[in-house]
Write a protein that holds these residues in place. Sequence first.
Motif, PDB file in Angstrom:
ATOM      1  N   TYR A  77      -3.162   1.729  -4.420  1.00 49.52           N
ATOM      2  CA  TYR A  77      -2.980   3.074  -4.995  1.00 49.52           C
ATOM      3  C   TYR A  77      -4.386   3.529  -5.255  1.00 49.52           C
ATOM      4  N   THR A 155       4.910   8.399 -11.649  1.00 50.90           N
ATOM      5  CA  THR A 155       5.507   8.066 -10.364  1.00 50.90           C
ATOM      6  C   THR A 155       4.696   7.010  -9.747  1.00 50.90           C
ATOM      7  N   PRO A 158       3.736   5.765  -3.587  1.00 53.48           N
ATOM      8  CA  PRO A 158       4.659   5.487  -2.482  1.00 53.48           C
ATOM      9  C   PRO A 158       4.491   4.586  -1.403  1.00 53.48           C
ATOM     10  N   GLY A 159       3.448   3.818  -1.293  1.00 53.97           N
ATOM     11  CA  GLY A 159       3.038   3.116  -0.156  1.00 53.97           C
ATOM     12  C   GLY A 159       2.533   3.955   0.875  1.00 53.97           C
ATOM     13  N   ASP A 161       3.273   4.009   3.992  1.00 48.88           N
ATOM     14  CA  ASP A 161       4.349   4.538   4.931  1.00 48.88           C
ATOM     15  C   ASP A 161       4.786   5.978   4.551  1.00 48.88           C
ATOM     16  N   ARG A 162       4.450   6.408   3.143  1.00 46.97           N
ATOM     17  CA  ARG A 162       5.019   7.495   2.600  1.00 46.97           C
ATOM     18  C   ARG A 162       4.129   8.569   2.100  1.00 46.97           C
ATOM     19  N   ILE A 163       2.833   7.943   1.699  1.00 48.87           N
ATOM     20  CA  ILE A 163       1.827   8.962   1.378  1.00 48.87           C
ATOM     21  C   ILE A 163       1.359  10.111   2.027  1.00 48.87           C
ATOM     22  N   GLY A 165       3.521  11.936   3.783  1.00 50.20           N
ATOM     23  CA  GLY A 165       4.479  13.081   3.399  1.00 50.20           C
ATOM     24  C   GLY A 165       4.489  13.680   2.283  1.00 50.20           C
ATOM     25  N   VAL A 166       4.181  12.491   1.129  1.00 48.25           N
ATOM     26  CA  VAL A 166       4.021  13.045  -0.414  1.00 48.25           C
ATOM     27  C   VAL A 166       2.884  14.108  -0.433  1.00 48.25           C
ATOM     28  N   THR A 170       4.471  18.480   0.111  1.00 46.67           N
ATOM     29  CA  THR A 170       4.740  19.081  -1.246  1.00 46.67           C
ATOM     30  C   THR A 170       3.813  19.856  -1.713  1.00 46.67           C
TER      31      THR A 170
END
Length: 272
Positions: A77, A155, A158-159, A161-163, A165-166, A170
Amino acid sequence: MSETDKSYWLLSETSGIGETRDRRLDRGLPLFEGLRWLSAGWRDFWIRPASSLAYGIVVFLLSDAFVWTLVGFGRDYILFPALAGFMIVAPFLALGLYEKSRAIEEGRAIGLASMLLVRPTGGAQVFFTGLLLCLLLLLWTRAAVLLWALFFGVTPFPGFDRIVGVLFGTAYGWAMIAIGTAIGGLFAAFAFAISVFAVPMLLDRRVDALTAMAISAKLVWNSLPPMLAWGALVLLLFAVCVVTGLIGMIVIFPLLGHATWHAYRAVARPEG
């Protein structure tokens, strides 16, 4: 009471912006003088290139090991802030490259061992500078973690693979990008100003770390447009390193190290 009569706690006198602006330190450099420094650095790179390439490989391996250590210990992170913060400590890591460029100027032969075991004129002060830059890097990574917590609470990361999109999918993500870029820019500007000439200066002159940092910031301020352009060029080349999985660092890091020495020679003349 005049300005020079004021006293602030442990300070006996004030230091205003007027003391930083000094026409004698304005070198009258063109905006894209950094391209000439880069060209000079490229020439140094190809003079006995094996030592520069080996130096770049060493920095690449250290950086790669650092990245995998973060991932292996579940600290992924802070990977992005750490990569951004690499530019804070890079001037210290390039010390051996400055020494090679200085040796070329003086007509001396120099190998990789001498570059890695360089003995700065400023002595241990250069390592004190490196320590201060490392502390600034730690401060930046902590600020980045706090910034994530400010927008996403506790939170977990998210890793990879998802960062994306986050961050880009958003409203909170876009806000964090905007504010994080602004805060990171302040850290980067400060680190760049105090270090870009300080480390080469400590290699070249007998001066203490804090004085070298202050002179570096003063020189940057008095040649601000070309130094801003140079900083942008360095950032662009570092982005190429990141995009190539840090492999580009094998060539780009030595190139920038040699070029920075020529920037120092052009801006930090003896009267600096």
